[in-house]
Design a protein around this motif. Structure first.
Motif, PDB file in Angstrom:
ATOM      1  N   LEU A 148       0.764  -1.302   0.137  1.00 41.75           N
ATOM      2  CA  LEU A 148      -0.244   0.006   0.043  1.00 41.75           C
ATOM      3  C   LEU A 148       0.853   1.263  -0.045  1.00 41.75           C
ATOM      4  N   ILE A 149       1.700   1.542   0.720  1.00 46.23           N
ATOM      5  CA  ILE A 149       2.738   2.502   0.911  1.00 46.23           C
ATOM      6  C   ILE A 149       3.485   2.806  -0.394  1.00 46.23           C
ATOM      7  N   ASN A 150       4.166   1.746  -0.897  1.00 41.42           N
ATOM      8  CA  ASN A 150       4.491   1.782  -2.123  1.00 41.42           C
ATOM      9  C   ASN A 150       3.583   2.352  -3.196  1.00 41.42           C
ATOM     10  N   ILE A 151       2.425   2.001  -3.043  1.00 40.79           N
ATOM     11  CA  ILE A 151       1.730   2.576  -4.399  1.00 40.79           C
ATOM     12  C   ILE A 151       1.213   3.833  -4.182  1.00 40.79           C
ATOM     13  N   LEU A 152       0.960   4.107  -2.827  1.00 43.83           N
ATOM     14  CA  LEU A 152       0.511   5.603  -2.430  1.00 43.83           C
ATOM     15  C   LEU A 152       1.770   6.383  -2.821  1.00 43.83           C
ATOM     16  N   ILE A 153       2.666   6.166  -2.573  1.00 41.01           N
ATOM     17  CA  ILE A 153       4.044   6.922  -2.793  1.00 41.01           C
ATOM     18  C   ILE A 153       4.167   7.139  -4.266  1.00 41.01           C
ATOM     19  N   GLN A 154       4.167   6.102  -5.070  1.00 40.90           N
ATOM     20  CA  GLN A 154       4.137   6.129  -6.520  1.00 40.90           C
ATOM     21  C   GLN A 154       3.158   6.665  -7.229  1.00 40.90           C
ATOM     22  N   ARG A 155       2.033   6.616  -6.818  1.00 35.07           N
ATOM     23  CA  ARG A 155       0.698   7.256  -7.354  1.00 35.07           C
ATOM     24  C   ARG A 155       0.863   8.832  -7.201  1.00 35.07           C
ATOM     25  N   PHE A 156       1.305   9.350  -5.992  1.00 33.39           N
ATOM     26  CA  PHE A 156       1.509  10.509  -5.729  1.00 33.39           C
ATOM     27  C   PHE A 156       2.534  11.305  -6.517  1.00 33.39           C
ATOM     28  N   PHE A 157       3.564  10.764  -6.628  1.00 33.02           N
ATOM     29  CA  PHE A 157       4.734  11.360  -7.514  1.00 33.02           C
ATOM     30  C   PHE A 157       4.356  11.142  -8.978  1.00 33.02           C
ATOM     31  N   LEU A 158       3.758  10.174  -9.545  1.00 33.19           N
ATOM     32  CA  LEU A 158       3.304  10.200 -10.889  1.00 33.19           C
ATOM     33  C   LEU A 158       2.461  10.947 -11.313  1.00 33.19           C
ATOM     34  N   LEU A 159       1.353  11.163 -10.265  1.00 27.83           N
ATOM     35  CA  LEU A 159       0.404  12.162 -10.914  1.00 27.83           C
ATOM     36  C   LEU A 159       0.872  13.703 -10.478  1.00 27.83           C
ATOM     37  N   SER A 160       1.804  13.929  -9.710  1.00 29.96           N
ATOM     38  CA  SER A 160       2.267  15.260  -9.592  1.00 29.96           C
ATOM     39  C   SER A 160       3.134  15.511 -11.007  1.00 29.96           C
ATOM     40  N   SER A 161       3.919  14.552 -11.521  1.00 29.74           N
ATOM     41  CA  SER A 161       4.680  14.691 -12.714  1.00 29.74           C
ATOM     42  C   SER A 161       3.594  14.851 -13.883  1.00 29.74           C
ATOM     43  N   LEU A 162       2.552  13.900 -13.920  1.00 38.45           N
ATOM     44  CA  LEU A 162       1.245  14.291 -14.938  1.00 38.45           C
ATOM     45  C   LEU A 162       0.911  15.586 -15.206  1.00 38.45           C
ATOM     46  N   LEU A 163       0.877  16.195 -13.927  1.00 39.67           N
ATOM     47  CA  LEU A 163       0.201  17.548 -13.713  1.00 39.67           C
ATOM     48  C   LEU A 163       1.201  18.825 -14.275  1.00 39.67           C
ATOM     49  N   ILE A 164       2.500  18.469 -14.587  1.00 36.11           N
ATOM     50  CA  ILE A 164       3.419  19.498 -14.991  1.00 36.11           C
ATOM     51  C   ILE A 164       3.006  20.023 -16.299  1.00 36.11           C
ATOM     52  N   PRO A 165       2.498  19.414 -17.191  1.00 36.24           N
ATOM     53  CA  PRO A 165       2.047  20.024 -18.385  1.00 36.24           C
ATOM     54  C   PRO A 165       0.872  20.896 -18.396  1.00 36.24           C
ATOM     55  N   PHE A 166      -0.005  20.502 -17.320  1.00 39.71           N
ATOM     56  CA  PHE A 166      -1.251  21.519 -17.126  1.00 39.71           C
ATOM     57  C   PHE A 166      -0.742  22.735 -16.545  1.00 39.71           C
ATOM     58  N   GLU A 167       0.441  22.561 -15.427  1.00 38.71           N
ATOM     59  CA  GLU A 167       0.916  23.735 -14.720  1.00 38.71           C
ATOM     60  C   GLU A 167       1.492  24.806 -15.925  1.00 38.71           C
ATOM     61  N   ILE A 168       2.371  24.101 -16.732  1.00 45.27           N
ATOM     62  CA  ILE A 168       3.118  25.014 -17.772  1.00 45.27           C
ATOM     63  C   ILE A 168       1.924  25.619 -18.808  1.00 45.27           C
ATOM     64  N   TRP A 169       0.921  24.765 -19.357  1.00 46.09           N
ATOM     65  CA  TRP A 169      -0.092  25.614 -20.130  1.00 46.09           C
ATOM     66  C   TRP A 169      -0.711  26.646 -19.489  1.00 46.09           C
ATOM     67  N   ASP A 170      -1.281  26.332 -18.138  1.00 44.59           N
ATOM     68  CA  ASP A 170      -2.122  27.171 -17.411  1.00 44.59           C
ATOM     69  C   ASP A 170      -1.375  28.540 -17.177  1.00 44.59           C
ATOM     70  N   SER A 171       0.054  28.442 -17.127  1.00 49.33           N
ATOM     71  CA  SER A 171       0.893  29.580 -16.694  1.00 49.33           C
ATOM     72  C   SER A 171       0.567  30.914 -17.546  1.00 49.33           C
ATOM     73  N   GLN A 172       0.216  30.579 -18.650  1.00 54.76           N
ATOM     74  CA  GLN A 172      -0.220  31.861 -19.644  1.00 54.76           C
ATOM     75  C   GLN A 172      -1.293  32.508 -19.291  1.00 54.76           C
ATOM     76  N   PHE A 173      -2.148  31.864 -18.760  1.00 58.00           N
ATOM     77  CA  PHE A 173      -3.551  32.604 -18.039  1.00 58.00           C
ATOM     78  C   PHE A 173      -3.429  32.697 -16.417  1.00 58.00           C
ATOM     79  N   ASP A 174      -2.325  32.120 -15.877  1.00 60.79           N
ATOM     80  CA  ASP A 174      -2.443  32.484 -14.394  1.00 60.79           C
ATOM     81  C   ASP A 174      -1.956  33.978 -14.181  1.00 60.79           C
ATOM     82  N   GLY A 175      -2.740  34.651 -13.005  1.00 57.53           N
ATOM     83  CA  GLY A 175      -2.182  35.752 -12.623  1.00 57.53           C
ATOM     84  C   GLY A 175      -0.828  35.779 -12.062  1.00 57.53           C
ATOM     85  N   ALA A 176       0.046  36.651 -12.257  1.00 61.44           N
ATOM     86  CA  ALA A 176       1.292  36.805 -11.645  1.00 61.44           C
ATOM     87  C   ALA A 176       1.579  36.721 -10.084  1.00 61.44           C
TER      88      ALA A 176
END
Length: 256
Positions: A148-176
């Protein structure tokens, strides 16, 4: 041809695709933990995701009276239908199971409050989806496994990585003032951060007896998603292709 484009846009904008992606993550956990979940659980996860995402995306438009187009009314109808199905599924669960599901609603309520902390929202969303797709099925099955702990850690870091493209795309619309990761670090360093978030996922592979190939596939897809991310990409790149990675991962887990 135009009608297919319209239906595809509606599928994306009504959050059906992200609902399917979260549902796929749930069933990735089912396969990894070797547990079973009842259909009402899957229905509640899918409909709850659609309901939560649409609430975050369109609640302000409704409040300001700007959601008055046919498009918005159609999305509103689908959201109401998702809410109805979510409630129906919820009533088929036990009281303790209902409490676990409703606790995930705190993430939805808390997101608008925490969104002002731009650098933090990525990890908040990762924690929320990890809670829904790993912790909920485990608690509902009332089983505890050493992996369980392994899967929880893996899932958290994997999802954080997959959200990076969204962060980059949204940065052009996010307020400074939000000071999101791309605004703080720049796009290239944010990509490096995304790659580094995959290191714990790979490191924990050695503790997995099964599904190592599937993990390598999803890590490779996450890395490629980050690499090809740019501000010039279409919105479909993140809202469809990147969100399809969990679905591909589930298919690989299922068939391998």
């Amino acid at each position: 041809m135009r009608i297919f484009r319209y239906l595809f846009d509606f599928y994306i904008q009504s959050s059906f695709h992200v609902g399917l992606a979260v549902l796929a993550l749930l069933h990735c956990s089912v396969l990894q933990l070797q547990i079973n979940v009842q259909f009402p659980v899957s229905l509640a996860v899918f409909c709850g995701t659609v309901l939560g995402y649409n609430f975050l995306k369109y609640a302000e438009l409704v409040y300001l009276g700007k959601a008055n187009s046919t498009w918005h009314w159609a999305i509103g109808f689908c959201t109401a239908l998702a809410a109805l199905c979510f409630v129906i599924a919820l009533f088929q669960l036990t009281a303790s199971q209902q409490l676990v599901f409703l606790s995930s609603g705190l993430f939805v309520v808390g997101y608008p409050l925490l969104r002002r902390f731009g650098w933090f929202k990525l990890f908040f969303v990762s924690a929320a989806v990890t809670h829904i797709t790993v912790f909920i099925p485990l608690v509902l099955e009332m089983q505890v496994d050493n992996t369980l702990i392994n899967i929880l850690i893996q899932r958290f870091f994997l999802l954080s990585s997959l959200l990076i493209p969204f962060e980059i795309w949204d940065s052009q619309f996010d307020g400074a003032h939000m000071q999101t990761l791309p605004q703080r670090l720049g796009i290239q360093k944010t990509k490096y951060l995304g790659y580094s978030l995959l290191i714990p996922v790979i490191a924990l592979m050695g503790r997995q007896a099964d599904y190592q190939l599937a993990t390598l596939v999803v890590v490779a897809l996450a890395a490629l998603s980050i690499y090809f991310t740019s501000l010039q990409r279409s919105n479909y790149y993140t809202s469809f292709w990147v969100e399809s990675v969990p679905i591909v991962w589930w298919l690989v887990l299922y068939f391998c």
